[in-house]
Write an enzyme that holds these catalytic residues in place. Sequence first.
Site, mmCIF file in Angstrom:
data_model
loop_
_atom_site.group_PDB
_atom_site.id
_atom_site.type_symbol
_atom_site.label_atom_id
_atom_site.label_comp_id
_atom_site.label_asym_id
_atom_site.label_seq_id
_atom_site.Cartn_x
_atom_site.Cartn_y
_atom_site.Cartn_z
ATOM 1 N N ASP A 136 -8.914 3.256 -2.298
ATOM 2 C CA ASP A 136 -9.800 3.700 -1.220
ATOM 3 C C ASP A 136 -11.111 4.260 -1.770
ATOM 4 O O ASP A 136 -11.305 5.476 -1.890
ATOM 5 C CB ASP A 136 -9.091 4.750 -0.364
ATOM 6 C CG ASP A 136 -7.879 4.170 0.353
ATOM 7 O OD1 ASP A 136 -7.767 2.931 0.427
ATOM 8 O OD2 ASP A 136 -7.040 4.951 0.814
ATOM 9 N N ASP A 194 0.849 -1.193 0.000
ATOM 10 C CA ASP A 194 0.000 0.000 0.000
ATOM 11 C C ASP A 194 0.885 1.243 0.000
ATOM 12 O O ASP A 194 2.105 1.163 0.204
ATOM 13 C CB ASP A 194 -0.901 -0.025 1.236
ATOM 14 C CG ASP A 194 -2.078 0.930 1.137
ATOM 15 O OD1 ASP A 194 -2.356 1.431 0.026
ATOM 16 O OD2 ASP A 194 -2.726 1.176 2.166
ATOM 17 N N GLU A 225 2.491 4.740 -4.304
ATOM 18 C CA GLU A 225 2.413 5.574 -5.513
ATOM 19 C C GLU A 225 3.749 6.260 -5.871
ATOM 20 O O GLU A 225 3.954 6.466 -7.078
ATOM 21 C CB GLU A 225 1.316 6.639 -5.337
ATOM 22 C CG GLU A 225 -0.085 6.094 -5.348
ATOM 23 C CD GLU A 225 -0.436 5.318 -4.084
ATOM 24 O OE1 GLU A 225 -1.231 4.363 -4.182
ATOM 25 O OE2 GLU A 225 0.101 5.654 -3.023
#
Length: 790
Positions: A477, A403, A406
């Site tokens: 999300d 997670d 990015e």
Amino acid sequence: MLGKIVNYIIEKNVVKINFENGSTYVKIINDEIINFFIPNVSEERNSKAIDKLNYKETKFSVRFIGQLLTISTKSLVVKIYAGFNIDIYDKDGNALCEDYRLERDPFIRRKGDYELAESEGHDLSKKNKDTIYIAKKMEDDMHFYGLGEKTGHLDKKYYHYKNWNTDNPNPHGETFEQLYKSIPFFVNFRKDKSFGIFFDNTFETNFDFGKENSNYYYFSAAGGNTDYYFIYGPSVKNVIEGYTYLTGTTPLPQLWTLGYQQCRWSYSPELRVWEVAEEFRKRDIPCDTIYLDIDYMDEYRVFTWDNNKFPHPEKTIRELKEEGFKVVTIIDPGVKVDNNYSIYKEGIENNYFAKDKNGQVYENVVWPGKAVYPNFLSSDVQKWWSSNQKILTDSGVSGIWNDMNEPASFNGPLPDDIEFNEDDKVVYHKEAHNVYGQLMCKATYKGIKDATKKRPFVVTRACYAGIQKYSTCWTGDNQSTWEHLRMAVPMLMNMGISGVAFCGTDVGGFGFDCSKELLSRWVQVGAFTPLFRNHSSMGTRDQEPWAFDKMTEDINRKYIKLRYSLLPYLYDCMKICEDTGIPVMKPLILNYEADKATYEINDEFLFGDNILVSPVLEQGKDKKMVYLPNGDKWIDFWDNKEYDGGQYIIKEAPIDICPIFVKASSVIPSYEVQNYVGEKVIDTLKLNIYLSNDDNNFEYTHYVDDGKSFAYKYGEYSKYRIVVKGRDEVVIDVNKIVDGYCDKYEYIEIIINKDCTNIICDGENVKFKKVRDKVHFTVALKANQKIVIK
């Protein structure tokens, strides 16, 4: 800019074209795939999506007359003009893809005082930022699919998108241009003329499908080389096969990863994990996986445990496994700045972290506070990160959830000039950003594989093209809203078109509060998505299957059990996906291109080739208008009523019913429902045979292996071919056509939608019973057997 063509040189499969002001390269990968390359900044082509280009021996010809250079393969004719303008035709001379030669001309947009204004995504100053801009002619009958995880409808026509991996906590709406993933591949569909374009560029890229001006569509980049692949169909399936031929297919996962998975931010401490686990078993709701979010760690230090919350993690995980639960733990890339923390110390000592323009280790803020970012472009760092996976797998962890990769940051975005060292070559963040999460997953995959010798289970939020080789994906999300449920269906279908077949969305929604109706409808979608995970955020109300009332719990149980019964069918679909690249969850157009009504259907999908799912996606609705595609007949899963294709029907859909239809003339294998994969020895293969009212002549191939190791790669698998023929008298042949694995099947149970008076198996009469509109019977399994139903 390049000027006129001067000459050309053929070097094996490459045509080098020399212009007045530079050279370009055209690579013939095979008859249907051609690469166009301009070395804008370097001759190097270090793809992060394509591990190795596999060329097929291809005969092609080159002609150069005037300022027209023509390259012809068996399938394509490529015409190249001065300035490297390119038009591509099929072998019959039909135009497929033509460069747009006119000036860029955005639609006029006005302010209230009638002054001209730019609109979002169409600031003409971007012409200065984008060093690469390629526009193509757009026709009215073109449709656009792909680009991975993007909001909006299935067909991306008239949308604009940006590829820049972004963690944006705001509720994602249809106008969002960028999310967590960057997959610069799309399919241009026109009947009988489909093709794809894969723009292999890791910088920020933009894709506009007529939003700026409906006369053209374009793709552009803020840096790097011009490097794109034209992938001819002519079918959409052919295009996907070509794209995954380049970037890889989704490997066959472990069977347990296809079961139901439960997650929350956070199941912590250990007592809470056990509470959830015990509820599943007590309530007879199957579940294979429980996730641990960031709170299992010691102050968010990756590869550590909080010994207060989880005093004996190895013991806990071992005992959970005894109850059938596999544990998946989250890992973020941000490493806490702490001189007493071994991971940080090792990274500093070995120069493993990204640096700023002054050569200092770059720091930002994420969950641990001050944190540094591993330089995943370095092969040494990848090896180091891979080896760290053993810390968790030795504790019994079964999978890793990547997670915040990015990479996300709390103290402003990472500057464009942050430096990553790719084995002695400096790569700036503006080029590395979109592949950061990809390379983290690649290292994670290898680490798990080395440590466990099993098929790795990796889940990621951020990625680039080709991620399917290393990780499954979820769509980040989302929110517990009906809009996000509706948007999940086309989003996941486009993920599959973009090569990422093993994907899913947070069932019930991550942020905001879920309602019992929303969860009931969402689990009906999740049961048919390859990754089936319920996940919710800290501070929201509980949304486990039993969190609302008995009716909602019953609905969750019903669809989770349906998922477990369909595991052999889903596993067959995943094997097909590994072999061909064709996804499991797919839009109707993939199988029904001749049916115009399928081109823009957003609210239903195919689950494999034989099951059509048309979920209810609106609050308060108890009926659904369902389109049944032309070319096949369809049987209602719930009442066995047969319908002709090519029509809309109204299906009654009370809260516990998801409209599901099975293609007539098909086989659906199923298993006895288990609480978790491996709980029971499966000695009976159930074959649900759906006959058409017409004469039947169809077959199905069922695949089986150990469900966890790589032994199948070396021939340890079995295949059964089921052939069905006839109408009044139906003959079923079951043959074991590959016998490389000692499966546990002893019996075949057949459930068939046919009245009968007599059933004969290998010359012997067989007892049968009728349940509602179907006949059920069981016979001992042999390598080859013939069953006659009269």
